[in-house]
Scaffold this motif. Structure first.
Motif, PDB file in Angstrom:
ATOM      1  N   GLN A  45      -8.457  -6.588 -15.406  1.00 41.13           N
ATOM      2  CA  GLN A  45      -8.770  -7.101 -14.072  1.00 41.13           C
ATOM      3  C   GLN A  45      -7.542  -7.030 -13.161  1.00 41.13           C
ATOM      4  O   GLN A  45      -7.625  -6.576 -12.027  1.00 41.13           O
ATOM      5  N   GLN A  46      -6.402  -7.472 -13.670  1.00 32.31           N
ATOM      6  CA  GLN A  46      -5.187  -7.433 -12.862  1.00 32.31           C
ATOM      7  C   GLN A  46      -4.749  -5.989 -12.606  1.00 32.31           C
ATOM      8  O   GLN A  46      -4.273  -5.667 -11.522  1.00 32.31           O
ATOM      9  N   ALA A  47      -4.934  -5.129 -13.584  1.00 29.50           N
ATOM     10  CA  ALA A  47      -4.573  -3.723 -13.411  1.00 29.50           C
ATOM     11  C   ALA A  47      -5.440  -3.083 -12.328  1.00 29.50           C
ATOM     12  O   ALA A  47      -4.943  -2.307 -11.504  1.00 29.50           O
ATOM     13  N   THR A  48      -6.714  -3.432 -12.304  1.00 32.96           N
ATOM     14  CA  THR A  48      -7.620  -2.898 -11.287  1.00 32.96           C
ATOM     15  C   THR A  48      -7.223  -3.379  -9.896  1.00 32.96           C
ATOM     16  O   THR A  48      -7.200  -2.594  -8.939  1.00 32.96           O
ATOM     17  N   GLN A  49      -6.877  -4.647  -9.790  1.00 33.99           N
ATOM     18  CA  GLN A  49      -6.440  -5.177  -8.499  1.00 33.99           C
ATOM     19  C   GLN A  49      -5.143  -4.526  -8.040  1.00 33.99           C
ATOM     20  O   GLN A  49      -4.980  -4.201  -6.861  1.00 33.99           O
ATOM     21  N   GLN A  52      -5.881  -1.080  -6.754  1.00 38.07           N
ATOM     22  CA  GLN A  52      -6.452  -1.110  -5.409  1.00 38.07           C
ATOM     23  C   GLN A  52      -5.391  -1.389  -4.352  1.00 38.07           C
ATOM     24  O   GLN A  52      -5.481  -0.894  -3.231  1.00 38.07           O
ATOM     25  N   ALA A  53      -4.377  -2.151  -4.699  1.00 36.40           N
ATOM     26  CA  ALA A  53      -3.273  -2.405  -3.769  1.00 36.40           C
ATOM     27  C   ALA A  53      -2.360  -1.196  -3.664  1.00 36.40           C
ATOM     28  O   ALA A  53      -1.756  -0.943  -2.616  1.00 36.40           O
ATOM     29  N   MET A  54      -2.270  -0.426  -4.743  1.00 36.41           N
ATOM     30  CA  MET A  54      -1.377   0.728  -4.786  1.00 36.41           C
ATOM     31  C   MET A  54      -1.944   1.913  -4.016  1.00 36.41           C
ATOM     32  O   MET A  54      -1.185   2.673  -3.398  1.00 36.41           O
ATOM     33  N   SER A  80      -5.653   5.519 -13.307  1.00 32.88           N
ATOM     34  CA  SER A  80      -7.076   5.167 -13.387  1.00 32.88           C
ATOM     35  C   SER A  80      -7.603   5.418 -14.793  1.00 32.88           C
ATOM     36  O   SER A  80      -8.389   4.625 -15.328  1.00 32.88           O
ATOM     37  N   LYS A  81      -7.168   6.505 -15.368  1.00 33.12           N
ATOM     38  CA  LYS A  81      -7.594   6.853 -16.715  1.00 33.12           C
ATOM     39  C   LYS A  81      -7.111   5.821 -17.731  1.00 33.12           C
ATOM     40  O   LYS A  81      -7.845   5.423 -18.635  1.00 33.12           O
ATOM     41  N   ARG A  82      -5.880   5.364 -17.557  1.00 27.51           N
ATOM     42  CA  ARG A  82      -5.334   4.355 -18.459  1.00 27.51           C
ATOM     43  C   ARG A  82      -6.062   3.013 -18.310  1.00 27.51           C
ATOM     44  O   ARG A  82      -6.311   2.323 -19.298  1.00 27.51           O
ATOM     45  N   ILE A  83      -6.442   2.682 -17.081  1.00 29.48           N
ATOM     46  CA  ILE A  83      -7.169   1.423 -16.849  1.00 29.48           C
ATOM     47  C   ILE A  83      -8.579   1.525 -17.455  1.00 29.48           C
ATOM     48  O   ILE A  83      -9.066   0.574 -18.071  1.00 29.48           O
ATOM     49  N   ALA A  84      -9.214   2.670 -17.297  1.00 32.78           N
ATOM     50  CA  ALA A  84     -10.562   2.853 -17.842  1.00 32.78           C
ATOM     51  C   ALA A  84     -10.566   2.769 -19.361  1.00 32.78           C
ATOM     52  O   ALA A  84     -11.561   2.368 -19.969  1.00 32.78           O
ATOM     53  N   ALA A  85      -9.448   3.114 -19.988  1.00 37.80           N
ATOM     54  CA  ALA A  85      -9.362   3.076 -21.450  1.00 37.80           C
ATOM     55  C   ALA A  85      -9.211   1.658 -21.983  1.00 37.80           C
ATOM     56  O   ALA A  85      -9.396   1.411 -23.178  1.00 37.80           O
TER      57      ALA A  85
END
Length: 87
Positions: A45-49, A52-54, A80-85
């Protein structure tokens, strides 16, 4: 050493722009590191936020000529790929 007034002016301008561009690159790297640290911690969740800020900062860097558009796309894609994993 520059002899003409225009060459001296270009040197002054280049020095000012260098400072601005260095600050922009540093700011973008900070945003990227925030995403990477969230991924390392496993917090999706924090990585996604953070991603989005980046994104707008990275796009702004492209528009200002700091990064090539393909470089920005590559960085965004890999993060994005790392977050999806993450689970």
């Amino acid at each position: 050493m520059a002899n003409t007034p225009q060459a001296k002016k270009r040197i002054r301008r280049n020095n000012r722009r260098s400072v601005v561009n260095t600050n922009r690159v540093s700011r973008i790297r900070t945003f990227i590191k925030q995403v990477e640290s969230a991924v390392e911690a496993g917090d999706k969740q924090q990585a996604t936020q953070a991603l989005q800020a980046m994104q707008p900062e990275l796009a702004r860097g492209v528009s200002k000529g700091i990064f090539h558009k393909n470089t920005a796309a590559r960085k965004l894609s890999r993060l994005s790929k790392r977050i999806a994993a993450l689970k």
